[in-house]
Design an enzyme around this catalytic site. Structure first.
Site, PDB file in Angstrom:
ATOM      1  N   ASP A 145      11.161   4.275  -0.801  1.00 16.71           N
ATOM      2  CA  ASP A 145      10.190   3.264  -0.806  1.00 16.71           C
ATOM      3  C   ASP A 145      10.857   1.901  -0.173  1.00 16.71           C
ATOM      4  O   ASP A 145      10.870   0.888  -0.858  1.00 16.71           O
ATOM      5  CB  ASP A 145       9.574   2.818  -2.127  1.00 16.71           C
ATOM      6  CG  ASP A 145       8.151   2.106  -1.859  1.00 16.71           C
ATOM      7  OD1 ASP A 145       7.701   1.903  -0.918  1.00 16.71           O
ATOM      8  OD2 ASP A 145       7.661   1.949  -2.930  1.00 16.71           O
ATOM      9  N   SER A 166      -0.604   4.125  -1.154  1.00 18.74           N
ATOM     10  CA  SER A 166       0.427   3.861  -1.716  1.00 18.74           C
ATOM     11  C   SER A 166       1.814   3.795  -1.060  1.00 18.74           C
ATOM     12  O   SER A 166       2.201   4.961  -0.621  1.00 18.74           O
ATOM     13  CB  SER A 166       0.671   4.694  -3.112  1.00 18.74           C
ATOM     14  OG  SER A 166       1.992   4.436  -3.535  1.00 18.74           O
ATOM     15  N   GLY A 167       2.751   2.772  -0.826  1.00 18.53           N
ATOM     16  CA  GLY A 167       3.847   2.811   0.072  1.00 18.53           C
ATOM     17  C   GLY A 167       4.833   3.750  -0.879  1.00 18.53           C
ATOM     18  O   GLY A 167       5.328   4.659  -0.065  1.00 18.53           O
ATOM     19  N   LEU A 168       4.839   3.779  -2.153  1.00 18.99           N
ATOM     20  CA  LEU A 168       5.848   4.680  -2.938  1.00 18.99           C
ATOM     21  C   LEU A 168       5.258   6.110  -2.547  1.00 18.99           C
ATOM     22  O   LEU A 168       6.298   6.977  -2.279  1.00 18.99           O
ATOM     23  CB  LEU A 168       5.657   4.337  -4.421  1.00 18.99           C
ATOM     24  CG  LEU A 168       6.423   5.293  -5.180  1.00 18.99           C
ATOM     25  CD1 LEU A 168       7.824   5.063  -5.011  1.00 18.99           C
ATOM     26  CD2 LEU A 168       6.204   4.880  -6.590  1.00 18.99           C
ATOM     27  N   ARG A 170      -0.300  -9.948  -3.221  1.00 19.39           N
ATOM     28  CA  ARG A 170       0.292  -9.326  -4.374  1.00 19.39           C
ATOM     29  C   ARG A 170       1.508 -10.130  -4.854  1.00 19.39           C
ATOM     30  O   ARG A 170       2.407 -10.553  -4.182  1.00 19.39           O
ATOM     31  CB  ARG A 170       0.736  -7.825  -3.909  1.00 19.39           C
ATOM     32  CG  ARG A 170       1.850  -7.469  -5.095  1.00 19.39           C
ATOM     33  CD  ARG A 170       1.847  -6.046  -4.777  1.00 19.39           C
ATOM     34  NE  ARG A 170       3.020  -5.580  -5.427  1.00 19.39           N
ATOM     35  CZ  ARG A 170       3.680  -4.023  -5.218  1.00 19.39           C
ATOM     36  NH1 ARG A 170       2.675  -3.187  -4.809  1.00 19.39           N
ATOM     37  NH2 ARG A 170       4.506  -3.680  -5.790  1.00 19.39           N
ATOM     38  N   ASP A 185      -1.202  -0.137   0.832  1.00 18.27           N
ATOM     39  CA  ASP A 185      -0.282  -0.938   0.456  1.00 18.27           C
ATOM     40  C   ASP A 185       0.650  -1.241   1.635  1.00 18.27           C
ATOM     41  O   ASP A 185       1.445  -0.534   2.056  1.00 18.27           O
ATOM     42  CB  ASP A 185       0.578   0.173  -0.776  1.00 18.27           C
ATOM     43  CG  ASP A 185       1.898  -0.728  -1.218  1.00 18.27           C
ATOM     44  OD1 ASP A 185       2.221  -1.637  -0.815  1.00 18.27           O
ATOM     45  OD2 ASP A 185       2.515   0.176  -1.719  1.00 18.27           O
ATOM     46  N   SER A 224       9.100  -2.411  -6.644  1.00 13.84           N
ATOM     47  CA  SER A 224       9.089  -3.236  -7.810  1.00 13.84           C
ATOM     48  C   SER A 224       9.878  -2.657  -8.958  1.00 13.84           C
ATOM     49  O   SER A 224      10.407  -3.601  -9.877  1.00 13.84           O
ATOM     50  CB  SER A 224       7.502  -3.677  -7.964  1.00 13.84           C
ATOM     51  OG  SER A 224       6.999  -4.100  -6.860  1.00 13.84           O
ATOM     52  N   ASP A 253       3.056  -3.393   1.838  1.00 12.29           N
ATOM     53  CA  ASP A 253       4.323  -3.840   1.669  1.00 12.29           C
ATOM     54  C   ASP A 253       4.390  -5.331   1.820  1.00 12.29           C
ATOM     55  O   ASP A 253       3.643  -6.138   1.287  1.00 12.29           O
ATOM     56  CB  ASP A 253       5.460  -2.881   2.326  1.00 12.29           C
ATOM     57  CG  ASP A 253       5.647  -1.842   1.752  1.00 12.29           C
ATOM     58  OD1 ASP A 253       5.240  -1.306   0.473  1.00 12.29           O
ATOM     59  OD2 ASP A 253       6.361  -0.806   2.365  1.00 12.29           O
ATOM     60  N   LYS A 289      11.473  -4.054   1.803  1.00 12.86           N
ATOM     61  CA  LYS A 289      11.530  -4.418   0.592  1.00 12.86           C
ATOM     62  C   LYS A 289      12.113  -3.256  -0.324  1.00 12.86           C
ATOM     63  O   LYS A 289      12.283  -2.202   0.352  1.00 12.86           O
ATOM     64  CB  LYS A 289       9.769  -4.463   0.029  1.00 12.86           C
ATOM     65  CG  LYS A 289       9.032  -3.254   0.680  1.00 12.86           C
ATOM     66  CD  LYS A 289       9.215  -1.803   0.175  1.00 12.86           C
ATOM     67  CE  LYS A 289       8.790  -1.938  -1.413  1.00 12.86           C
ATOM     68  NZ  LYS A 289       7.269  -1.645  -1.654  1.00 12.86           N
TER      69      LYS A 289
HETATM   70  C1  SPV Z   1       2.910   1.472  -4.603  1.00 18.58           C
HETATM   71  O1  SPV Z   1       2.066   2.532  -4.976  1.00 18.58           O
HETATM   72  O2  SPV Z   1       3.659   1.682  -3.684  1.00 18.58           O
HETATM   73  C2  SPV Z   1       2.818   0.098  -5.049  1.00 18.58           C
HETATM   74  C3  SPV Z   1       2.818  -0.080  -6.566  1.00 18.58           C
HETATM   75  O3  SPV Z   1       3.456  -0.832  -4.475  1.00 18.58           O
HETATM   76  S1  SPV Z   1       4.246   0.070  -7.171  1.00 18.58           S
HETATM   77  O4  SPV Z   1       4.949   1.175  -7.108  1.00 18.58           O
HETATM   78  O5  SPV Z   1       3.923  -0.077  -8.779  1.00 18.58           O
HETATM   79  O6  SPV Z   1       5.013  -1.089  -6.839  1.00 18.58           O
HETATM   80 MG    MG Z   2       4.211  -0.075  -2.913  1.00 23.70          MG
END
Ligand code: SPV
Ligand code: MG
Length: 550
Positions: A70, A58-60, A171, A97, A135, A99, A132
């Site tokens: 993020d 996960s990017g986050l 995505r 992820d 979301s 991005d 980015k």
């Molecule tokens: C992430 O886990 O970084 C995602 C999912 O991209 S979200 O946070 O829902 O965008």
């Molecule tokens: Mg992400």
């Protein structure tokens, strides 16, 4: 025909499919599969051992664990470093992820190549603009990528993958940016045609209405991936019924970790001690288990040198007072007597340390509390006054599982003498002084041997025949000085001897020489390393003069 057995770990690795293939099977299986977020090697490991078949990089979560936002604040190579640790720690695939692909088609090409090299299973890219924003933040204001440009990025990725099974998930952020179903379908279809292996349709609504309206129209054109972070109340079975391929639990380990870290930090800050947190958290040994420390312990057996594998321990027998030294040992045991600036014990310990021997146990007795040197284990023989050396040794039998030097606590010797004992690989080695004074009337540990000391490099090896507490005579090959070495096997026999005999009446008066005679009776060869002088034992006041000269 010969068969070659592989170590178990290798068999495991061999039997597992490539990570790319594993991930491809997850998106193309006809059942709903799940992958779980991880953000570092440790969390990735936990995901795997919990039973998940794949990991969401996960990017986050990765940015949060690095302490940044993020918003592509961590560079793509920094993210890749994390992915490499995660991949090295696990055998299940990671879907990164990615991005927006960190730039245009060209950046995407390099990303895909590097991910293939670092063992990821696939990458998911979203149709937003670099840099980015997550979301769930200011979604309505987020610009989307041009469809053609993004499709080109997908094509470039597919053309660059070094492994046929590498997975590229496209995505669609149309719902997030407020563009509705038609735009979402248009984008998803373009990305499918560009070669995406699956479509991730994302939504920030608290219910799954958008998602299900999309799925209805999509009609299984290609595998679907969902991230139900916001619509978490939707029953998982509904995803199953809509033929969803993969559900991503996208951020729940980092959130769980934050909860626990805040709780523990606050508790310790308030309490200013660790008592109440101890039961809230895993023991340190759980960290070692997750780090697979056990594997190093096993590898050491295979790869380390004999010496490093089986480091020497030392036991120093220092229970006796040394009555003959009168008032000098009024408050301290003999071993603590100062010879020059340092006590006998300090001198022995520093010699051991010079030979890299750090695991040292002193068997104290008389005035045991006066033995206060740092970094020493201390065990106590309370009956020091009425018992011999074997009762003292019995207090430390559990130390005999490794090669052990046993040293009397009242002797001084030149450094090379320890080296003789250390270097000799025999199971039992004793240091014997061949220079004996036949006029001496003082009883000591004299011995007969298979060979006298010929003081030649080419001499035959010599072994003890018998050791006696006596005055010397011409049949004696020398005097045991009180330094010996036991191999683990000899240590085991010694422990057995002690266990078998310690309840017998005669045991209390037994000394090391009785152990040596016993080992000889058991057909254990007791190897002699001859020396000639260069040591003193301190029994009488007159010995102190000698020691000071020494
Ligand atoms: C992430 O886990 O970084 C995602 C999912 O991209 S979200 O946070 O829902 O965008
Ligand atoms: Mg992400």
């Amino acid at each position: 025909m010969r068969t070659f057995l592989l170590p178990i770990q290798k068999i495991d690795q061999k039997m597992k499919l490539k990570k790319t293939t594993q991930l491809r099977q997850l998106i193309s299986s006809n059942q709903l599969e799940f992958i779980m977020e991880a953000h570092d090697g440790l969390s990735a490991k936990i995901v795997e051992e919990t039973g998940f078949k794949g990991i969401w990089g996960s990017g986050l979560a990765i940015s949060a664990s690095l302490g940044v936002r993020d918003n592509n604040e961590a560079s793509w190579t920094q993210v890749l470093d994390v992915i490499e640790f995660m991949s090295d720690a696990t055998s299940i695939p990671i879907l990164l992820d990615g991005d927006t692909g960190y730039g245009n088609f060209n950046n995407m090409r390099r990303l895909v190549k590097k991910l293939c090299q670092k063992g990821a299973g696939g990458v998911c890219i979203e149709d937003k603009i670099f840099p980015k924003t997550n979301s769930f933040l200011r979604g309505d204001r987020q610009p989307l990528a041009d469809i053609d440009e993004f499709s080109g990025k997908i094509k470039a990725g597919k053309d660059s993958q070094l492994d046929d099974d590498f997975v590229i998930v496209a995505r669609v952020e149309a719902f997030i940016a407020g563009w509705g179903l038609k735009a979402a379908l248009e984008r998803a279809e373009a990305y499918r045609l560009a070669g995406a292996d699956a479509i991730l349709i994302h939504s920030k609504l608290a219910n799954s209405s958008e998602i299900f309206s999309f799925l209805k129209e999509w009609d299984n054109r290609s595998p679907i991936v969902l991230v139900p972070t916001k619509y978490y109340a939707t029953p998982t079975n509904d995803f199953r019924q809509h033929n969803v391929s993969l559900v991503i639990w996208a951020n729940h380990l980092i959130r769980g970790k934050i909860t626990k870290m805040q709780e523990v930090a606050k508790q310790i800050h308030t309490d200013e001690n660790l008592l109440s947190v101890e039961d809230m958290i895993v023991p340190v040994k759980e960290i070692f288990r997750l780090q697979d420390d056990q594997e190093i312990a096993e590898a050491e057996k295979r790869y380390l040198s004999q010496q490093a594998k089986n480091p020497l321990k030392a036991l120093i027998l220092a229970a006796s007072r040394g009555k003959a030294l009168g008032h000098l040992t009024g408050d301290i045991p003999k071993t603590m007597l100062k010879i020059g600036k340092k006590s006998i014990l300090e001198r022995i310990v520093s010699q051991l340390n010079e030979h890299e021997i750090k695991d040292i146990t002193v068997i104290a007795g008389y005035k045991a509390e006066a033995i206060t040197l740092p970094n020493l284990n201390k065990v106590v023989n309370d009956q020091y006054d009425t018992t011999g050396q074997l009762v003292s040794l019995s207090k430390a039998v559990d130390h005999l599982d490794q090669s052990t030097l046993i040293i009397f606590g009242d002797i001084l010797f030149k450094k090379y003498i320890l080296q003789f004992a250390i270097d000799d690989p025999a199971d039992v080695v004793v240091i014997v002084d061949s220079k004996i004074d036949l006029e001496s009337t003082i009883p000591s540990d004299y011995l007969t041997a298979t060979e006298p000391d010929r003081q030649s490099y080419f001499s035959e090896e010599s072994y003890v025949e018998h050791m006696t507490l006596t005055t010397p005579d011409k049949n004696h090959a020398g005097e045991f000085i009180g330094v010996m070495k036991l191999s683990p096997e000899a240590g085991r026999l010694t422990s057995e001897f002690i266990q078998q005999h310690q309840l017998e009446p005669g045991f209390g008066s037994m000394d090391i020489r009785d152990l040596i005679n016993h080992l000889i009776q058991q057909q254990i060869k007791v190897k002699i390393q001859y020396i000639s002088g260069n040591w003193v034992d301190i029994n009488r006041i007159s010995d102190l003069t000698l020691a000071n000269e020494f």
